[in-house]
Design an enzyme around this catalytic site. Structure first.
Site, PDB file in Angstrom:
ATOM      1  N   HIS A   1      33.334  43.675  42.320  1.00 47.80           N
ATOM      2  CA  HIS A   1      32.669  44.696  41.196  1.00 47.80           C
ATOM      3  C   HIS A   1      31.614  43.923  40.776  1.00 47.80           C
ATOM      4  O   HIS A   1      31.283  42.512  41.022  1.00 47.80           O
ATOM      5  CB  HIS A   1      33.495  45.077  40.149  1.00 47.80           C
ATOM      6  CG  HIS A   1      34.293  44.211  39.776  1.00 47.80           C
ATOM      7  ND1 HIS A   1      34.171  43.594  38.351  1.00 47.80           N
ATOM      8  CD2 HIS A   1      35.943  44.529  39.894  1.00 47.80           C
ATOM      9  CE1 HIS A   1      35.191  42.811  38.321  1.00 47.80           C
ATOM     10  NE2 HIS A   1      36.212  43.010  38.802  1.00 47.80           N
TER      11      HIS A   1
ATOM     12  N   ARG B   1      41.250  46.967  37.880  1.00 47.33           N
ATOM     13  CA  ARG B   1      41.723  48.043  37.268  1.00 47.33           C
ATOM     14  C   ARG B   1      41.596  49.564  36.856  1.00 47.33           C
ATOM     15  O   ARG B   1      41.859  50.413  36.972  1.00 47.33           O
ATOM     16  CB  ARG B   1      43.293  47.705  37.077  1.00 47.33           C
ATOM     17  CG  ARG B   1      44.135  46.311  37.962  1.00 47.33           C
ATOM     18  CD  ARG B   1      44.534  46.077  36.578  1.00 47.33           C
ATOM     19  NE  ARG B   1      45.327  44.634  36.639  1.00 47.33           N
ATOM     20  CZ  ARG B   1      47.184  44.572  37.100  1.00 47.33           C
ATOM     21  NH1 ARG B   1      47.757  45.164  36.296  1.00 47.33           N
ATOM     22  NH2 ARG B   1      46.914  43.456  38.189  1.00 47.33           N
TER      23      ARG B   1
ATOM     24  N   HIS C   1      32.705  40.137  40.060  1.00 47.93           N
ATOM     25  CA  HIS C   1      33.038  38.725  41.042  1.00 47.93           C
ATOM     26  C   HIS C   1      31.640  38.849  41.245  1.00 47.93           C
ATOM     27  O   HIS C   1      31.568  37.152  41.524  1.00 47.93           O
ATOM     28  CB  HIS C   1      33.287  39.993  41.986  1.00 47.93           C
ATOM     29  CG  HIS C   1      34.947  40.344  42.164  1.00 47.93           C
ATOM     30  ND1 HIS C   1      35.235  41.040  41.663  1.00 47.93           N
ATOM     31  CD2 HIS C   1      36.334  39.544  41.807  1.00 47.93           C
ATOM     32  CE1 HIS C   1      36.284  41.150  41.749  1.00 47.93           C
ATOM     33  NE2 HIS C   1      37.480  39.804  41.248  1.00 47.93           N
TER      34      HIS C   1
ATOM     35  N   GLN D   1      44.947  32.462  32.174  1.00 50.60           N
ATOM     36  CA  GLN D   1      44.741  32.190  34.212  1.00 50.60           C
ATOM     37  C   GLN D   1      44.074  31.449  34.044  1.00 50.60           C
ATOM     38  O   GLN D   1      44.268  30.058  34.955  1.00 50.60           O
ATOM     39  CB  GLN D   1      44.325  32.884  34.920  1.00 50.60           C
ATOM     40  CG  GLN D   1      43.372  32.990  36.478  1.00 50.60           C
ATOM     41  CD  GLN D   1      43.654  34.097  36.603  1.00 50.60           C
ATOM     42  OE1 GLN D   1      44.620  34.776  37.228  1.00 50.60           O
ATOM     43  NE2 GLN D   1      42.253  33.992  37.525  1.00 50.60           N
TER      44      GLN D   1
ATOM     45  N   GLY E   1      39.718  40.295  46.528  1.00 53.19           N
ATOM     46  CA  GLY E   1      39.105  42.131  46.691  1.00 53.19           C
ATOM     47  C   GLY E   1      38.642  42.820  45.597  1.00 53.19           C
ATOM     48  O   GLY E   1      38.337  42.590  44.837  1.00 53.19           O
TER      49      GLY E   1
HETATM   50  O1  PAF Z   1      42.180  36.671  39.174  1.00 53.83           O
HETATM   51  C1  PAF Z   1      42.210  37.371  39.308  1.00 53.83           C
HETATM   52  O2  PAF Z   1      41.949  37.894  40.997  1.00 53.83           O
HETATM   53  C2  PAF Z   1      43.124  36.335  40.777  1.00 53.83           C
HETATM   54  O3  PAF Z   1      44.759  35.893  40.224  1.00 53.83           O
HETATM   55  C3  PAF Z   1      42.854  35.269  41.381  1.00 53.83           C
HETATM   56  C4  PAF Z   1      42.889  33.520  40.744  1.00 53.83           C
HETATM   57  C5  PAF Z   1      42.400  35.054  42.468  1.00 53.83           C
HETATM   58  C6  PAF Z   1      44.393  34.084  42.681  1.00 53.83           C
HETATM   59  O4  PAF Z   1      45.227  35.574  43.214  1.00 53.83           O
END
Ligand code: PAF
Length: 275
Positions: free
Chosen positions: A33, A185, A36, A151, A30
């Site tokens: 921005h 953030r 996203h 990630q 969520g």
């Molecule tokens: O990158 C993120 O926003 C989070 O780490 C994700 C991939 C949605 C997992 O909670």
């Protein structure tokens, strides 16, 4: 646009579409921005676009960070609506918890470096929620930003190990006009500190140049750390690493990048640059 919280309803929504159209998933926590929006816009327009919104407590090693994480569901939903999202999935933590309990957690070695060593439990939390989302939504494509590079590698590992048909699409980091990598953030940083935030990417660019000129890595790293400390930026890590294994390197090659995590105004920010 549908907004669904229940796992059963989400599964039945997916079942209705799965045979006719491809499913694109954009997992988020969520506070959406422009970064996203780029993920959402990159998703194929003929596919069913699913955005998940779930602030995943398991991936926060710091309780304050979790409680301070911005929650802006009403705005997020209207951004999704404006960007032709078909489904917003907002699972409830009780259902997520039941589903993932007992999940085995085979984290690859590279998750123990960088953010993995500084944020105990973080990647285990990411692993669990992402695998859960892939299981429920059964996407054909899933979209992730390169800012969270470590990630991204983990997600590619999860996909290739458990969901071989799923295509992970990585999207370049979205930056503002000062080259600041967009992040949820940033809203916790005071306006006076934005000059320091600007320094993060400037630093990566100048390190890259110095390394390409052939200056020794240890010297470049030492000088750079000093420059950042002098500007009151507290650096958690600043490393040259392989883009594939994340092993630390001492010399550049054509498959490496520089990765940084630092604190400004007590807010943790990360960024990276490929070489
Ligand atoms: O990158 C993120 O926003 C989070 O780490 C994700 C991939 C949605 C997992 O909670």
């Amino acid at each position: 646009m549908k907004v669904i919280s229940s796992l059963e309803d989400a599964k039945s929504f997916i079942k209705d579409y799965k045979s006719e159209r491809k499913i694109s998933l954009i997992p988020t926590m969520g506070n959406l921005h422009i970064g996203h929006m780029k993920l959402i816009k990159s998703a194929s327009s003929s596919s069913v676009k699913v955005v998940s919104i779930y602030v995943n407590e398991l991936q926060f090693n710091d309780k304050n960070d979790y409680s301070n994480y911005p929650r802006t569901l009403v705005d997020d939903l209207s951004l999704c609506e404006d960007n032709n999202v078909d489904l917003v999935f907002t699972p409830k933590s009780s259902e997520v918890g039941n589903h993932i309990s007992g999940d085995k957690n085979d984290l690859p070695k590279f998750t123990s470096y960088m953010c993995g060593s500084k944020r105990p439990g973080h990647f285990s939390g990411v692993y669990k929620i992402v695998k859960f989302l892939f299981e429920i939504i059964q996407p054909d494509m899933a979209y992730f930003g390169k800012k969270d590079f470590q990630q991204l590698l983990l997600i590619k590992y999860i996909a290739s190990t458990y969901f071989p048909k799923l295509k992970i699409i990585d999207i370049n980091t979205v930056r503002d006009r000062d080259n600041i990598a967009l992040s949820s953030r940033l809203c916790r940083i005071s306006p006076e500190s934005f000059d320091k935030v600007k320094l993060i990417f400037e630093t990566l660019q100048s390190m890259k140049k110095r390394l390409q000129k052939g200056i020794d890595y240890n010297i470049v790293k030492e000088r750079t750390l000093l420059e950042l400390i002098n500007r009151d930026i507290s650096v958690e890590y600043l490393d040259l690493r392989s883009l594939y294994t994340l092993n630390e390197l001492k010399n550049i090659n054509d498959q490496c990048g520089i990765f940084i995590a630092c604190y400004i105004d007590h807010v943790r920010l990360i960024d990276n640059i490929e070489i």
